[in-house]
Design an enzyme around this catalytic site. Structure first.
Site, PDB file in Angstrom:
ATOM      1  CG  ASP A  47      -9.932  -0.385   4.909  1.00  0.00           C
ATOM      2  OD1 ASP A  47      -9.645  -0.557   3.713  1.00  0.00           O
ATOM      3  OD2 ASP A  47      -9.230  -0.809   5.843  1.00  0.00           O
ATOM      4  CD  GLN A  69      -2.998  -4.425   6.668  1.00  0.00           C
ATOM      5  OE1 GLN A  69      -2.984  -3.422   5.976  1.00  0.00           O
ATOM      6  NE2 GLN A  69      -3.510  -5.581   6.248  1.00  0.00           N
ATOM      7  CE  LYS A  86      -3.759  -2.423   2.328  1.00  0.00           C
ATOM      8  NZ  LYS A  86      -4.329  -2.791   3.636  1.00  0.00           N
TER       9      LYS A  86
END
Lengths: 286, 286
Positions: B118, B95, B51
């Protein structure tokens, strides 16, 4: 064919709610609901009055704020913010429909999520959809349907459920509730090709499409449980549903009548949810 | 059989994202993403690095906050709150998985909804589920799948879609996205009886069940579009999906490979969504 007697189940639920209210009162808390009603929609006048009467009958506080149809967004918002702050009020609802110049979505989103007795706030919808742990309100018609299915001991896990209609008030939250209970759910809607192919496979068929008597026996699997969310008044003043009762009762295993099916469960669920919010507010304070 | 080339579509999307980043930079804004990574999960180490690299390659700012596995809830929350306040950061993600002593749900809910890159915050989930107007982030794997379907011009309205798996990250948000695009969606899961009866009817079959090569040709309707969300590494180090590719390619009309299908779309979507959040933050300021 067994009738799913929403009126009787609602009476039972209301009795339990009244006991819970009495218990809370012994602790010095009276559950309170506030209804904001803007304008003069005649159906809304009846609904808000019924909610008010039921709340009082169950021993709760009820505030009905009736604003003129000319009320501005800011005026309605100001009322709402007062209720958001008022410790006597545990549940707030905005009676729909609002006059068209008002932004209903913005008003609903301004309700404190922990006072959102209709379960319409995005925060509560998201919690439901993700099956999050913890306490939060859900839309009252779906909640009432779930209570009725549970009352009759209807197993949901592994069942094929078809929901006709994908509304925000009924179809969508009901889908989430049923998936969270391990049913296999398909939502059919006006873009669905050959909807009969789905409905005829349904162990449980839930109809909320807003079309009078549109669902006839040909759409129903023999022995299916059929839940009719619709309510319409005929020219002669008779109440009918989205389901053609006389046709479907010949094939269904269980069926909700209109009136006396989903309708009474919705208002009973609203009352129960107000008490939930009052109870949760105490726990949150501790 | 046509291969749905996620790698190529992702490349295309990343090029567009890089251009949008360049345009924002001309206006003095560099989109920034912050990744909070706690502990030493080896897969997370790879994902966070990927990422970070991709963000930098597209011209964005990337912050990687790596905390030790012993970090407390309060410590992670403090980092999160700093990013919530930091005007250089437009998207924040935690994460997963976190060490077990941490409350991931509480952390996700503490992300500002307008920085929730997200799309996991209940507020954003509720908006998606109710198909609300306005701008909000959605879960990146479902978003990537939608982009890929659109790229190939696949019509969704009226199509029968079956989603295998009802996860919060993939199945549920994907269902909402597809219903909002007028598909007829059924989610099947481990409680579904006779899942083949559903999957064999699907025009579009999306598989996210976390079981290597579990879906074989017998489950697939001839000509169906099959999307494989799974990713597993065999003992020999080969990447495989939830779909048995060699079996299903004989019947499917279109199929995503693993690797090179959904995976690259997810990270490309994460990048695009970071830029969305940056763009929306400007509009909100005006």
């Amino acid at each position: 064919m067994e009738i799913l007697n929403g009126k009787a189940v609602a009476k039972n639920l209301n009795e339990r709610t009244a006991k819970r209210v009495a218990t809370l009162k012994e602790r010095g808390i009276t559950p309170g609901i506030a209804v904001i009603y803007v304008g003069d929609d005649p159906a809304s006048a009846i609904y808000t009055r019924n909610k008010d009467k039921m709340a009082l009958r169950l021993g709760m506080n009820s505030q009905l704020m009736h604003l003129p149809a000319t009320a501005t967004q800011e005026e309605v918002m100001a009322v709402l913010q007062e209720y958001n702050q008022d410790p006597m009020i545990h549940g707030i609802l905005i009676q729909s429909p609002l006059p068209k110049h008002l932004d209903e979505h913005a008003l609903v989103q301004a309700i404190r999520p922990d006072k959102d007795v209709d379960g319409f706030h995005s925060m509560n919808v998201g919690r439901l959809y993700n099956n999050e742990p913890g306490n939060y309100p859900v839309s009252c018609t779906p909640r009432g349907i779930m209570t009725m299915l549970d009352h009759y001991g209807i197993e949901l896990a592994g069942k094929r459920v078809v929901i006709m209609g994908r509304s925000i008030l009924v179809g969508r939250p009901l889908q989430a509730l049923l998936i969270n209970r391990d049913a296999t759910v398909t939502m059919v809607h006006r873009h669905t090709k050959d909807p009969e192919a789905f409905t005829r496979q349904a162990d449980i068929l839930i109809v909320g499409i807003g079309q009078p008597q549109a669902v006839t026996s040909e759409l129903v699997k023999p022995g299916a449980i059929v839940i009719d969310v619709g309510i319409h008044r005929t020219e002669k003043g008779k109440l009918i549903g989205d389901v053609d009762y006389d046709s479907v009762k010949e094939v269904a295993g269980m069926l909700t009548p209109v009136p006396g099916g989903v309708g009474p469960m919705t208002i009973a669920s609203l009352m129960a949810q107000t008490v939930d919010l009052a109870e949760w507010s105490i726990r949150d304070d501790q």
